[in-house]
Design a protein around this motif. Structure first.
Motif, PDB file in Angstrom:
ATOM      1  N   LEU A 153       0.845  -1.209   0.000  1.00  0.00           N
ATOM      2  CA  LEU A 153       0.000   0.000   0.000  1.00  0.00           C
ATOM      3  C   LEU A 153       0.873   1.249   0.000  1.00  0.00           C
ATOM      4  N   TYR A 176      -1.549  -1.485  -5.473  1.00  0.00           N
ATOM      5  CA  TYR A 176      -2.812  -1.906  -4.866  1.00  0.00           C
ATOM      6  C   TYR A 176      -3.175  -3.362  -5.155  1.00  0.00           C
ATOM      7  N   LEU A 179     -11.113  -2.738   7.325  1.00  0.00           N
ATOM      8  CA  LEU A 179     -11.264  -1.446   6.654  1.00  0.00           C
ATOM      9  C   LEU A 179     -10.246  -1.292   5.517  1.00  0.00           C
ATOM     10  N   LEU A 180      -8.999  -1.607   5.809  1.00  0.00           N
ATOM     11  CA  LEU A 180      -7.953  -1.454   4.781  1.00  0.00           C
ATOM     12  C   LEU A 180      -8.141  -2.478   3.662  1.00  0.00           C
ATOM     13  N   SER A 199     -11.259  -1.541   1.549  1.00  0.00           N
ATOM     14  CA  SER A 199     -11.014  -0.321   0.758  1.00  0.00           C
ATOM     15  C   SER A 199     -10.109  -0.645  -0.419  1.00  0.00           C
ATOM     16  N   THR A 200      -9.090  -1.474  -0.167  1.00  0.00           N
ATOM     17  CA  THR A 200      -8.161  -1.845  -1.242  1.00  0.00           C
ATOM     18  C   THR A 200      -8.893  -2.667  -2.299  1.00  0.00           C
ATOM     19  N   LEU A 236     -12.066  -2.630  -3.016  1.00  0.00           N
ATOM     20  CA  LEU A 236     -12.951  -1.750  -3.783  1.00  0.00           C
ATOM     21  C   LEU A 236     -12.144  -0.911  -4.777  1.00  0.00           C
ATOM     22  N   LEU A 237     -11.001  -0.408  -4.325  1.00  0.00           N
ATOM     23  CA  LEU A 237     -10.175   0.432  -5.202  1.00  0.00           C
ATOM     24  C   LEU A 237      -9.695  -0.370  -6.427  1.00  0.00           C
ATOM     25  N   LEU A 251     -10.672   6.794  -2.433  1.00  0.00           N
ATOM     26  CA  LEU A 251     -10.107   5.578  -1.839  1.00  0.00           C
ATOM     27  C   LEU A 251      -8.580   5.663  -1.760  1.00  0.00           C
ATOM     28  N   LEU A 302      -6.430   5.556   1.658  1.00  0.00           N
ATOM     29  CA  LEU A 302      -5.403   4.540   1.916  1.00  0.00           C
ATOM     30  C   LEU A 302      -4.028   5.186   2.145  1.00  0.00           C
TER      31      LEU A 302
END
Lengths: 76, 229
Positions: free
Chosen positions: A16, A21, A43-44, A47-48, A50-51, B14, B18
């Motif tokens: 990250l 990603y 959470l991380l 989020s990753t 989804l990204l 996002l 991050l």
């Protein structure tokens, strides 16, 4: 020694930091069994995930470059 | 807003989230990274000659951990455990060289110096009470006109810009994200950076009126929320 899950979580965070990603997501997936209930991890990880999906979608919706068709005249 | 624009906005948010999450855990990440590397060194136990050199470098690089300010008790325990495993490996008569002996001594020093108890932990005898005295109230004022405060702010804005512009091709997409962040999250830094970008674009002949409107709306929201705070 660190467990496989711990190593994977470390690698995910380092990926990250390097903004890699997809690599981060692979490492998060490896770490998931060991950290499934950890809020920060979830959470991380999500989020990753989804990204990476958003990036895939954007790459798919980019306009295709069409090459001009050229007529080849072959003498002979 | 088209679907692609929505996806781009989500992508920016996002990435920004991050980046910030990683930046905020910079110290922790560096410790985890160090632990991970030590673990890798320990796993390559068979190749002792390479391992002693790499371990020597690792110990030198992380010597500041011995003061116990950065690492948590659990991490110190982990390091002791891994160093213990390495030490056992090096004790084999087949591996005895000057280098391994030196490393053994250094490992011993680490084992004895690494703190497994937090420093300055208050120890109370049974029945003993702590009386807390409140000092006089003071308001800490930051001189926003000072060079150091402004430089700090600029650096922070640069970090924000890196996060929001990563993977973007045009300033306008990043500006759009920043204005959203300023409006929805009442983000003061996003507001400042948006103002700068709008001025830059105006100087370069872009039509910026719609962005100015959004900037003003975000500014008034932030002002209101600061007044209510």
């Amino acid at each position: 020694m660190l467990s496989e899950h711990e190593k994977a979580y470390c690698q995910a965070l380092m990926a990250l930091k390097r903004k890699e990603y997809s690599n981060a997501l692979k490492s998060f997936e490896k770490a998931a069994k060991g950290y499934g209930t950890n809020d920060e991890f979830i959470l991380l990880y999500q989020s990753t995930r989804l990204l990476v999906e958003v990036k895939k979608e954007l790459a798919g919706s980019a306009p295709t470059i069409r090459l001009e068709e050229k007529e080849l005249i072959i003498n002979g | 807003m088209t679907r692609t624009e929505s996806l781009s906005a989500l992508e920016g948010l996002l990435e920004s989230f991050l980046n910030r999450a990683v930046d905020q855990n910079e110290t922790r990440l560096s410790i985890l990274s160090g632990l991970n590397r030590l673990d890798d060194i320990a796993r390559r136990g068979q190749e002792v000659s390479g391992m002693t050199e790499e371990l020597g470098d690792w110990l030198a690089e992380h010597v500041n951990w011995l003061d116990g300010k950065e690492i948590q008790t659990a991490d110190a325990g982990r390091i002791k455990e891994i160093l213990g495993n390495i030490s056992e490996e090096l004790q084999s008569p087949a591996h005895q060289t000057k280098e391994t002996q030196k490393i053994q001594i250094e490992i011993g020093r680490w084992q004895s110096k690494l703190l497994l108890e937090p420093k300055n932990e208050p120890v109370l005898a049974p029945g003993q009470k702590i009386v807390l005295h409140r000092g006089p109230e003071s308001t800490e004022e930051t001189d926003t006109g000072s060079i150091s405060v402004f430089t700090k702010q600029l650096n922070s804005l640069m970090g924000l810009w890196e996060g929001v512009s990563h993977g973007r091709k045009h300033v306008l997409s990043a500006l759009d994200d920043l204005l959203k962040s300023a409006y929805l999250q009442r983000n003061q830094e996003a507001l400042l950076l948006s103002g700068f970008i709008i001025y830059y674009l105006r100087q370069n002949g872009y039509l910026v009126e719609p962005y100015v409107k959004r900037l003003k709306a975000a500014e008034s929201l932030i002002k209101k929320s600061q007044e209510n705070a």
